[in-house]
Design a protein around this motif. Sequence first.
Motif, mmCIF file in Angstrom:
data_model
loop_
_atom_site.group_PDB
_atom_site.id
_atom_site.type_symbol
_atom_site.label_atom_id
_atom_site.label_comp_id
_atom_site.label_asym_id
_atom_site.label_seq_id
_atom_site.Cartn_x
_atom_site.Cartn_y
_atom_site.Cartn_z
ATOM 1 N N ILE A 24 0.842 -1.195 0.000
ATOM 2 C CA ILE A 24 0.000 0.000 0.000
ATOM 3 C C ILE A 24 0.880 1.248 0.000
ATOM 4 N N PHE A 25 1.936 1.240 0.827
ATOM 5 C CA PHE A 25 2.847 2.381 0.877
ATOM 6 C C PHE A 25 3.570 2.556 -0.458
ATOM 7 N N TRP A 30 4.484 5.451 -5.410
ATOM 8 C CA TRP A 30 4.594 5.448 -6.873
ATOM 9 C C TRP A 30 3.628 6.462 -7.473
ATOM 10 N N ASP A 31 2.371 6.483 -6.978
ATOM 11 C CA ASP A 31 1.370 7.414 -7.504
ATOM 12 C C ASP A 31 1.742 8.866 -7.219
ATOM 13 N N SER A 93 16.138 10.350 7.938
ATOM 14 C CA SER A 93 15.523 11.385 7.101
ATOM 15 C C SER A 93 16.121 11.394 5.699
ATOM 16 N N VAL A 94 17.444 11.317 5.614
ATOM 17 C CA VAL A 94 18.100 11.320 4.309
ATOM 18 C C VAL A 94 17.729 10.065 3.532
ATOM 19 N N PHE A 95 17.684 8.929 4.217
ATOM 20 C CA PHE A 95 17.336 7.680 3.545
ATOM 21 C C PHE A 95 15.910 7.727 3.001
ATOM 22 N N LYS A 99 14.639 7.710 -0.843
ATOM 23 C CA LYS A 99 13.671 6.707 -1.300
ATOM 24 C C LYS A 99 12.517 7.374 -2.047
ATOM 25 N N VAL A 100 12.003 8.466 -1.489
ATOM 26 C CA VAL A 100 10.883 9.180 -2.129
ATOM 27 C C VAL A 100 11.334 9.787 -3.454
#
Length: 193
Positions: A24-25, A30-31, A93-95, A99-100
Amino acid sequence: MKRLYTLRRRLFAPLVYLAALFLIFEEWLWDVGARLMARLAAFPPLRALERIICSLGPAAAMAVFLLPALMLFPVKLLALFALARGHAFMGISVFLLAKVAGAAAVARLYALTRPALLRLRWFAWLHGRFMAVKERWIARLKATAAWRECRALADQVRGRLRRWRAGWRRGRFAARPMRVLRRFSAFWRMRRR
């Protein structure tokens, strides 16, 4: 035999919930990334860059598609280094930011380079296999009670966030923070005298 099945089901239940939450995350990420990158693509230099990316051949498209992973690898290593040095908040936070950003970039680049990448025979074969396995596993996961519960929870959180944002836009919540800020600034002005 029934006891073994029951034991296996109980042992794997937390993993099913974890997989459901992760999917779900990842779906949400992705969206959001695709929408964010589509908005950024309205910027004229990025629009021109996207046209160039769409016109690339298969080998160059593969290089462009792999570029975000290669660029973000050192950033993720630095985040792990920060975690090892005891800077947990900064490292996490950096990781997460990497990722985002990586997911947003990969989502957009995948959409732009997919036609060229599918011209590579080995990529088309791997892509077809991967998508078939992915769809089969997602269908199995969506048939579980864990998926329905996690989806209901995610929908509930999403609904509350929408109501909160709507209230904030109407000014219902904006007055209180401003009162708090005015009191805080008045308090500090009084302390400085």
